[in-house]
Design a protein around this motif. Structure first.
Motif, PDB file in Angstrom:
ATOM      1  N   ALA A   1      30.505  48.302  29.669  1.00 40.07           N
ATOM      2  CA  ALA A   1      30.166  49.722  29.773  1.00 40.07           C
ATOM      3  C   ALA A   1      29.179  50.152  28.698  1.00 40.07           C
ATOM      4  N   GLN A   2      29.004  49.316  27.662  1.00 39.96           N
ATOM      5  CA  GLN A   2      28.090  49.646  26.565  1.00 39.96           C
ATOM      6  C   GLN A   2      26.756  48.912  26.676  1.00 39.96           C
ATOM      7  N   LYS A   3      26.726  47.834  27.453  1.00 40.54           N
ATOM      8  CA  LYS A   3      25.505  47.024  27.550  1.00 40.54           C
ATOM      9  C   LYS A   3      24.326  47.836  28.098  1.00 40.54           C
ATOM     10  N   GLY A   4      24.540  48.510  29.233  1.00 38.85           N
ATOM     11  CA  GLY A   4      23.471  49.284  29.843  1.00 38.85           C
ATOM     12  C   GLY A   4      23.044  50.461  28.993  1.00 38.85           C
ATOM     13  N   VAL A   5      23.992  51.054  28.267  1.00 39.76           N
ATOM     14  CA  VAL A   5      23.700  52.194  27.399  1.00 39.76           C
ATOM     15  C   VAL A   5      22.755  51.776  26.271  1.00 39.76           C
TER      16      VAL A   5
ATOM     17  N   ALA B   1      26.527  56.662  24.408  1.00 40.44           N
ATOM     18  CA  ALA B   1      25.206  57.188  24.754  1.00 40.44           C
ATOM     19  C   ALA B   1      24.921  58.478  23.989  1.00 40.44           C
ATOM     20  N   SER B   2      25.926  59.341  23.878  1.00 38.96           N
ATOM     21  CA  SER B   2      25.763  60.599  23.143  1.00 38.96           C
ATOM     22  C   SER B   2      25.517  60.333  21.664  1.00 38.96           C
ATOM     23  N   GLN B   3      26.245  59.377  21.094  1.00 41.09           N
ATOM     24  CA  GLN B   3      26.068  59.052  19.680  1.00 41.09           C
ATOM     25  C   GLN B   3      24.701  58.429  19.412  1.00 41.09           C
ATOM     26  N   LEU B   4      24.193  57.664  20.355  1.00 38.32           N
ATOM     27  CA  LEU B   4      22.856  57.096  20.195  1.00 38.32           C
ATOM     28  C   LEU B   4      21.795  58.189  20.227  1.00 38.32           C
ATOM     29  N   VAL B   5      22.017  59.201  21.060  1.00 34.78           N
ATOM     30  CA  VAL B   5      21.106  60.351  21.058  1.00 34.78           C
ATOM     31  C   VAL B   5      21.123  61.021  19.687  1.00 34.78           C
ATOM     32  N   VAL B   6      22.328  61.211  19.141  1.00 31.26           N
ATOM     33  CA  VAL B   6      22.480  61.874  17.842  1.00 31.26           C
ATOM     34  C   VAL B   6      21.811  61.073  16.733  1.00 31.26           C
TER      35      VAL B   6
ATOM     36  N   GLY C   1      27.005  58.973  31.762  1.00 32.24           N
ATOM     37  CA  GLY C   1      28.280  59.510  32.234  1.00 32.24           C
ATOM     38  C   GLY C   1      28.372  59.527  33.745  1.00 32.24           C
ATOM     39  N   GLU C   2      27.278  59.900  34.387  1.00 34.78           N
ATOM     40  CA  GLU C   2      27.273  59.986  35.848  1.00 34.78           C
ATOM     41  C   GLU C   2      27.343  58.617  36.510  1.00 34.78           C
ATOM     42  N   MET C   3      26.958  57.567  35.772  1.00 31.96           N
ATOM     43  CA  MET C   3      26.925  56.216  36.347  1.00 31.96           C
ATOM     44  C   MET C   3      28.016  55.325  35.757  1.00 31.96           C
ATOM     45  N   ASP C   4      29.086  55.943  35.245  1.00 31.01           N
ATOM     46  CA  ASP C   4      30.290  55.222  34.795  1.00 31.01           C
ATOM     47  C   ASP C   4      30.035  54.266  33.642  1.00 31.01           C
ATOM     48  N   ASN C   5      29.086  54.587  32.778  1.00 34.39           N
ATOM     49  CA  ASN C   5      28.875  53.830  31.557  1.00 34.39           C
ATOM     50  C   ASN C   5      29.522  54.579  30.390  1.00 34.39           C
TER      51      ASN C   5
ATOM     52  N   ALA D   1      16.130  59.333  24.995  1.00 34.73           N
ATOM     53  CA  ALA D   1      16.105  60.560  25.799  1.00 34.73           C
ATOM     54  C   ALA D   1      17.472  61.233  25.845  1.00 34.73           C
ATOM     55  N   VAL D   2      17.474  62.556  25.748  1.00 39.01           N
ATOM     56  CA  VAL D   2      18.710  63.328  25.828  1.00 39.01           C
ATOM     57  C   VAL D   2      19.404  63.092  27.162  1.00 39.01           C
ATOM     58  N   SER D   3      18.619  62.995  28.212  1.00 34.74           N
ATOM     59  CA  SER D   3      19.192  62.812  29.545  1.00 34.74           C
ATOM     60  C   SER D   3      19.865  61.455  29.716  1.00 34.74           C
ATOM     61  N   SER D   4      19.657  60.538  28.759  1.00 31.24           N
ATOM     62  CA  SER D   4      20.276  59.216  28.862  1.00 31.24           C
ATOM     63  C   SER D   4      21.793  59.308  28.805  1.00 31.24           C
ATOM     64  N   ALA D   5      22.310  60.256  28.016  1.00 34.80           N
ATOM     65  CA  ALA D   5      23.763  60.426  27.925  1.00 34.80           C
ATOM     66  C   ALA D   5      24.327  60.993  29.225  1.00 34.80           C
TER      67      ALA D   5
END
Length: 337
Positions: free
Chosen positions: A96-100, A309-314, A300-304, A292-296
C-alpha cells in the motif's frame, strides 16, 4: 551574493508565506477539517482544471511550443518513474506504500506551485514556458500516478485492471482541463483572421463573460491551493513511517531536481540542447517542487496508504522551502537564471 540571496527570497517567500498562513489559520481554529476537505475538492475538481485550461488556451499558437523542452521533461519524468519503481521494489515492503512513494519520486506540484514559481523566477517568459509544459507534463504525471497507484494494490486477485486504469485517467479533472484547452487551441488555429490580425471568433473577444469567469476562477487556484496545503499540515503521524518519508522526500526534493536540472545543464554545455535562462525557471518548478497535493487524494481513492501520501505532501513541501531556495541561489550564481 546579496543580490542572489534577495532574488531567491523574493521568488520563494510568497509561496512559503501562503502555506504558513494556511497552517496558522488551521492552528487557531479558523479552518475546520470539513472546510479543508471541501476546499481541496474544489481546487482539484474546479480551480486547477480552469487554471490549466486558461493557461493552455492562452498559448499564442502551436508553433510557440518548445518541443525540445517538452520531450526532455517527459523523458526525465519517465526516467524518474523507472528509478522510483526500482527503489520501491527493493526498499519498500508494504504494498500500500509502494505506489505512494513511487508517485512521489516523479510527480511534482507543478499545477499549483509551477506557475507562480516560474513567474517569480522568469517573469512572463517563464510563465509561457511553464504553461506549455503543463499541457504535456500534467497529463503525463496523472497517467503515471494512476498506473503507480494501481500496480501494487488492486481489488480481487491482485490483478491490474487496465480498463479501470484507463477510465481513471480519462476522468481525471486535471487531464480534462488540459485536453479541453488543447482542443480549443487546435480549433483556434483554424479560425480565420481579420485584416487587423485578430481572430474572427475567440473566447476573449466574443465570449468575454465566459473567458473572464474562467480567468477569475483560475486566479484563485494557486493561492487557495497553497493555503489549503498549509491547513492540511499535521506533524503527528511520522512514527512508524519515518523510513518511507525519508525515501520519498529525498527523491522528490533532492534527487529529482538534481537529475532534471544538472542533466539539462550538461547537455546544453555539450550543445545537444539549447536551453537558456527562459527555460530553467520552468525546470526548477517542474522538478524541484514538492509532490502534488492531489496525490494524497488519489492515494485514498485508490486504496493506497493515504496517511503516508499526506505526510509526503507535508514533508516535501516543508523541505522544498529550503531546497528550492538553495537551488535558486545556486542556479542564479551559476548564471542559469
Amino acid at each position: 551574493m546579496f543580490e542572489v540571496f534577495m532574488y531567491a527570497i523574493n521568488a520563494v517567500m510568497p509561496i512559503i508565506l501562503l502555506i504558513i498562513l494556511g497552517y496558522i489559520l488551521k492552528v487557531i481554529g479558523f479552518f475546520g477539517s470539513d472546510f479543508l476537505k471541501m476546499a481541496n475538492k474544489m481546487v482539484f475538481r474546479v480551480c486547477l482544471p480552469c487554471l490549466l485550461f486558461y493557461n493552455v488556451y492562452n498559448i499564442s499558437d502551436l508553433g510557440a511550443i518548445r518541443w525540445d523542452v517538452v520531450w526532455y521533461c517527459l523523458m526525465i519524468i519517465a526516467i524518474l518513474f523507472g528509478l522510483g519503481l526500482f527503489t520501491v521494489c527493493f526498499f519498500v515492503k508494504d504494498k500500500a506504500q509502494k505506489g505512494v512513494i513511487l508517485q512521489c519520486v516523479f510527480r511534482s506540484n507543478f499545477a499549483i506551485i509551477g506557475i507562480p514559481l516560474s513567474e517569480a523566477l522568469g517573469g512572463a517568459e517563464g510563465v509561457a514556458v511553464a504553461a506549455i509544459l503543463s499541457a504535456f507534463t500534467i497529463p503525463f504525471f496523472n497517467i503515471l500516478a494512476v498506473i503507480s497507484l494501481s500496480l501494487f494494490v488492486s481489488e480481487g486477485e491482485n490483478k491490474i485492471d487496465v480498463k479501470d486504469i484507463i477510465i481513471k485517467i480519462i476522468k481525471n479533472p486535471l487531464i480534462i482541463g488540459v485536453c479541453i484547452g488543447l482542443v480549443a487551441l487546435i480549433i483556434r488555429s483554424f479560425i480565420p483572421v481579420k485584416e487587423d490580425g485578430s481572430l474572427v471568433f475567440s473566447l476573449s473577444g466574443n465570449m468575454t463573460f465566459l473567458y473572464t469567469a474562467i480567468g477569475n476562477v483560475s486566479k484563485i487556484a494557486s493561492p487557495l491551493a497553497l493555503i489549503v496545503l498549509g491547513g492540511q499540515f499535521t506533524f503527528s503521524a511520522v512514527k512508524g513511517m519515518l523510513k518511507e518519508i525519508v525515501i520519498g522526500t529525498t527523491w522528490r526534493i533532492v534527487a529529482a531536481p538534481i537529475i532534471g536540472i544538472v542533466v539539462a545543464a550538461v547537455l546544453t554545455n555539450m550543445g545537444i540542447l539549447k536551453f537558456d535562462h527562459i527555460v530553467y525557471p520552468a525546470l526548477v518548478a517542474l522538478f524541484g517542487s514538492p509532490v502534488a497535493v492531489s496525490s494524497a487524494i488519489m492515494a485514498g481513492e485508490m486504496d493506497n496508504d493515504e496517511q503516508l501520501a499526506s505526510q509526503l505532501v507535508v514533508w516535501t513541501s516543508v523541505g522544498s522551502m529550503i531546497t528550492i531556495f538553495l537551488l535558486v541561489v545556486g542556479m542564479k550564481y551559476a548564471a542559469l537564471l
